[in-house]
Design an enzyme around this catalytic site. Structure first.
Site, PDB file in Angstrom:
ATOM      1  N   THR A 191       0.835  -1.202   0.000  1.00 29.42           N
ATOM      2  CA  THR A 191       0.000   0.000   0.000  1.00 29.42           C
ATOM      3  C   THR A 191       0.871   1.254   0.000  1.00 29.42           C
ATOM      4  O   THR A 191       1.765   1.402   0.816  1.00 29.42           O
ATOM      5  CB  THR A 191      -0.900  -0.004   1.253  1.00 29.42           C
ATOM      6  OG1 THR A 191      -1.745  -1.148   1.187  1.00 29.42           O
ATOM      7  CG2 THR A 191      -1.743   1.248   1.321  1.00 29.42           C
ATOM      8  N   GLU A 257      -2.011  -0.016  -4.393  1.00 28.09           N
ATOM      9  CA  GLU A 257      -1.112  -1.077  -3.958  1.00 28.09           C
ATOM     10  C   GLU A 257      -0.212  -1.438  -5.131  1.00 28.09           C
ATOM     11  O   GLU A 257      -0.547  -1.165  -6.286  1.00 28.09           O
ATOM     12  CB  GLU A 257      -1.886  -2.335  -3.518  1.00 28.09           C
ATOM     13  CG  GLU A 257      -2.470  -2.254  -2.128  1.00 28.09           C
ATOM     14  CD  GLU A 257      -3.696  -1.360  -2.040  1.00 28.09           C
ATOM     15  OE1 GLU A 257      -4.424  -1.264  -3.058  1.00 28.09           O
ATOM     16  OE2 GLU A 257      -3.942  -0.752  -0.991  1.00 28.09           O
ATOM     17  N   HIS A 292      -0.304  -2.741  13.500  1.00 33.98           N
ATOM     18  CA  HIS A 292      -1.030  -2.499  12.249  1.00 33.98           C
ATOM     19  C   HIS A 292      -2.511  -2.866  12.391  1.00 33.98           C
ATOM     20  O   HIS A 292      -3.357  -2.272  11.731  1.00 33.98           O
ATOM     21  CB  HIS A 292      -0.373  -3.284  11.116  1.00 33.98           C
ATOM     22  CG  HIS A 292      -0.575  -2.638   9.777  1.00 33.98           C
ATOM     23  ND1 HIS A 292      -0.461  -1.278   9.577  1.00 33.98           N
ATOM     24  CD2 HIS A 292      -0.918  -3.161   8.568  1.00 33.98           C
ATOM     25  CE1 HIS A 292      -0.709  -0.994   8.311  1.00 33.98           C
ATOM     26  NE2 HIS A 292      -0.996  -2.117   7.678  1.00 33.98           N
TER      27      HIS A 292
END
Lengths: 483, 120
Positions: A191, A257, A292
Site C-alpha cells: 500500500t 497497492e 497495524h
C-alpha cells in the site's frame, strides 16, 4: 525540515526516480498520473493536516530523539496517550480522505523495529538498535513516508521459505559483502509504495534455523537500484482517465497497492536491522501486526463517511424518517463505534517495552482487527440497501452532460424536489466508490486481509486469552474443586 | 491588549465546529483580546478548544498559564465574559475603556453564538 507541508511532499516525490509499471508500460511521470495522483493526494493530506492548529495535537508529536516537533507518522510511541492519539489520528484521516492514506504502515514498522532491534541487541550483543535510531532520526528530520514491506508472495503455503521450489518466493539474502548485503525476492500488496520515500522490509512469518537467510530486515530509498514496482489495479480504476469527476465518487482521494520486486538489490550495512537472527522474525511480525491491526482505526473514519453518505441518500429520497431506514443507520453507527471501541481499547491498555517504546495490547488489537474483517462488510450492505439500486444502474456523468440525454436524467433522477439529480448521483457514486469501487479495496478487502487475514487474528486470540483463569472462575462459582 | 494563546485538541471526532466557534469568539472580542497560537511568545493566558467532553488537548506546555477551556459551544458565552473581565482588569483605571467594556459584556450576553453542538 522536520515537518514537510503537502507541496514540499509532492515536490520531494518528483525528485525520486522510481521504476513503476502500470498496464504494461513504464510510467514516466508518476506524481501526475491520473490513476495514481489521488493516492498521492491522500498521503499529502497527512502532511497538510500536521500544519493545521485544529489538528496538530493529533497529527504531530515530540521526537524522543531530538525533542523536535515531528509528524506523528514518524513518531515512536512514548506513552499510552501516544497510542490513543494514533488511533484517533486514523479515524480523523479516514474521515478526511474517505480512503486509505497509506502512511500508517510506515509508523507501525518503525515502532516494531524500535522494540525488536533493542531485543536482538540484548540477547545477541549486536548493534542494531543504535543503527535503527540513526535511521529513525533521518526519517524524522526529513519527514519521510515509509512503506513497511512485510508480505512475501509465499508460493506454496505449506512449505517454509527455504523449502520453496522458487527460493525467491520469500525475500532473502543472496550475498553478504563487507559493505552490505544483496537481497532478492518481492513484497506483494504494498500500500502506498510509489508514494513513499523509503521502503522498510521485514520478514513475513516466524522462522527456524533453515530460514536464516530469509530473516532479514532493512530500509532502502524507494528508488534504489533494482527495485521495480508493478501497480495493482482496482475496480473502476480507469474512471480516473475519463473526463469529469462525478463518476469517481471520491473526487479527490484514493489509494493504491503495488507488487514490489527486489532484483538483486544492494543494502549497505548501516541500513540493515536484522540479518540471520531467525529467532526474532516471529516477534517482529507479531509486533508489527499488533500495531497495524490497531491502525485499522482508519476504517472508522471511512465508516463515518459511508454513514454520512447513506443518511444523505436517504434524505434525498425523503425516506430518512422511515423507521427501517433509521434503524439501519443506527446499526451502521453501532458497528462503526464498536470498531472505535476496539482501537481505543488496545491503545489504552498499552504497555512499555524494554526499549522504552509503548506497545498496544496485542489481544485487544487482534479482537479489533477481527471485527474490522466483518463490520465494514455489513455497513456496506446496509449503505447499499439504503442507497437503492440506482447506485449501480444510473448512467454516466457524460450522459448527464449530453444535451440529448441530460434532460431525461435531470427529469427522472430527481428525487425530493429541492435535490438536483446531479447531487443525488454524486452521493450514490460515493457509496459505490466505497463499497464496490476503487475505495472498496481499502474499505472491504483490505479490511479482510490487510494486517493479516481473519484466521491470523483468531490464532492470536486463542493464544492470548487466559483460558485457565476463565475456567477457574466458572468452576469456583459452581463448586467444582477438582484440579 | 491581552494575548490569548489558542490550543485546539486534535479534532478526531468533534461535537461541533471548533474553528467556526473560535472565529466567532475572535469577532466578539476584537479590540480587547488578541488571539495567537498557543506557542507564540508573551501570551497571557490560554484558550483550550476541546471538541468533546474528553478534552484531550495536550496542555503540558502551558501549565504555568491560566487556561480557559471550551468543551462545547455552550461554554463560549462564559468564556467570552471571562476573557473580557480579564481584559478589563488589565486596563484598570481607564474609565472610558471600562464603560465601553461593560456595554460590550452586556452585548455578548444578548447575542448568542451561532455554532451549535450536534448534541443540542
Amino acid at each position: 525540515m522536520s515537518l514537510m507541508n503537502a507541496e514540499q511532499y509532492e515536490e520531494s516525490l518528483r525528485e525520486l526516480n522510481l521504476v513503476v509499471y502500470m498496464f504494461g508500460r513504464r510510467l514516466e511521470n508518476i506524481v501526475d498520473d491520473p490513476i495514481i495522483r489521488p493516492s498521492m493526494a491522500a498521503v499529502a493530506k497527512t502532511y497538510e493536516m500536521a500544519h493545521r492548529p485544529e489538528h496538530e495535537d493529533i497529527m504531530t508529536a515530540t521526537s524522543h530523539i531530538t525533542g523536535k516537533k515531528i509528524n506523528r507518522f514518524t513518531h515512536i510511541h512514548q506513552s499510552v496517550n501516544d497510542l490513543v492519539k494514533k488511533s484517533k489520528m486514523g479515524r480523523l484521516l479516514g474521515r478526511e480522505t474517505g480512503c486509505c492514506f497509506q502512511r500508517c504502515v510506515g509508523v507501525d514498522t518503525l515502532n516494531a523495529l524500535s522494540i525488536v532491534t533493542y531485543d536482538i541487541d540484548q540477547e545477541k550483543g549486536t548493534g542494531y538498535y543504535q543503527r535503527f535510531l540513526r535511521y529513525l532520526e533521518y526519517v524524522q528530520e526529513n519527514d519521510l513516508t515509509c512503506d513497511g514491506a512485510m508480505t512475501d508472495p509465499k508460493g506454496d503455503r505449506s512449505l517454509p521459505p527455504h523449502k520453496q521450489a522458487d527460493p525467491d518466493h520469500y525475500l532473502h539474502v543472496v550475498e553478504k559483502r563487507e559493505d552490505g548485503i544483496v537481497v532478492k525476492g518481492a513484497k506483494a500488496h504494498q500500500t502506498g509504495a510509489v508514494n513513499s520515500h523509503e521502503i522498510i522490509v521485514m520478514p513475513t512469518i516466524a522462522m527456524r534455523e533453515g530460514d536464516r537467510d530469509y530473516a532479514v530486515s532493512f530500509a532502502l530509498p524507494s528508488d534504489a537500484d533494482g527495485i521495480i514496482y508493478i501497480m495493482g489495479r482496482q475496480s473502476c480504476d480507469t474512471r480516473k482517465l475519463e473526463a469529469g469527476l462525478l463518476d469517481r465518487g471520491n473526487i479527490v482521494f484514493g489509494g493504491h497497492e503495488a507488487l514490489v520486486v527486489f532484483d538483486n538489490v544492494f543494502v549497505p550495512w548501516q541500513r540493515v536491522f536484522m540479518c540471520g537472527e531467525y529467532e526474532f522474525a516471529g516477534k517482529l511480525v507479531a509486533q508489527f501486526a499488533a500495531y497495524h491491526r490497531q491502525s485499522y482505526a482508519c476504517k472508522v473514519g471511512v465508516g463515518d463517511v459511508l454513514i454520512g453518505a447513506a443518511q444523505t441518500a436517504a434524505e434525498y429520497n425523503n425516506v430518512a424518517g422511515a423507521s427501517h431506514i433509521k434503524d439501519k443507520v443506527i446499526e451502521m453507527n453501532h458497528l462503526n463505534e464498536t470498531l472505535y471501541c476496539g482501537c481505543i481499547a488496545c491503545a489504552s491498555e498499552g504497555h512499555k517495552e524494554p526499549s522504552g517504546t509503548y506497545a498496544v495490547n496485542t489481544l485487544l488489537a487482534n479482537v479489533h482487527k477481527q471485527n474490522v474483517t466483518r463490520f465494514p462488510y455489513e455497513m456496506a450492505r446496509l449503505a447499499q440497501d439504503i442507497a437503492g439500486g440506482l447506485m449501480v444502474t444510473m448512467p454516466s456523468e457524460s450522459d448527464l452532460k449530453a444535451p440529448e440525454t441530460g434532460k431525461w436524467i435531470e427529469k427522472y433522477f430527481r428525487a425530493k424536489n429541492d435535490v438536483s439529480a446531479v447531487n443525488r448521483m454524486r452521493i450514490l457514486r460515493l457509496i459505490e466508490n466505497i463499497t464496490l469501487g476503487t475505495a472498496a479495496v481499502g474499505y472491504l478487502t483490505e479490511s479482510m486481509h490487510g494486517a493479516g487475514s481473519p484466521q491470523a487474528q483468531r490464532i492470536m486470540i486463542s493464544r492470548l486469552v487466559n483460558m485457565l483463569e476463565k475456567q477457574k472462575a466458572a468452576q469456583k462459582l459452581c463448586g467444582i474443586e477438582e484440579k | 491588549m491581552r494575548r490569548v494563546g489558542i490550543k485546539y485538541c486534535g479534532g478526531c471526532n468533534p461535537d461541533y465546529d471548533r474553528v467556526a466557534l473560535v472565529e466567532e469568539l475572535k469577532n466578539r472580542l476584537a479590540g480587547y483580546v488578541e488571539f495567537v497560537p498557543y506557542d507564540a511568545e508573551n501570551i497571557d493566558m490560554v484558550l483550550a478548544v476541546e471538541g468533546c467532553q474528553t478534552a484531550c488537548a495536550d496542555l503540558s506546555s502551558v501549565k504555568k498559564l491560566e487556561v480557559y477551556i471550551i468543551k462545547a459551544p455552550g461554554d463560549a458565552e462564559k468564556t467570552a465574559e471571562g476573557l473580557k473581565e480579564k481584559a478589563m482588569k488589565a486596563f484598570e483605571g481607564a474609565i472610558h475603556f471600562s464603560c465601553r467594556l461593560r456595554s460590550s459584556i452586556s452585548d455578548i450576553r444578548m447575542t448568542p453564538f451561532s455554532v451549535k453542538s450536534h448534541l443540542n
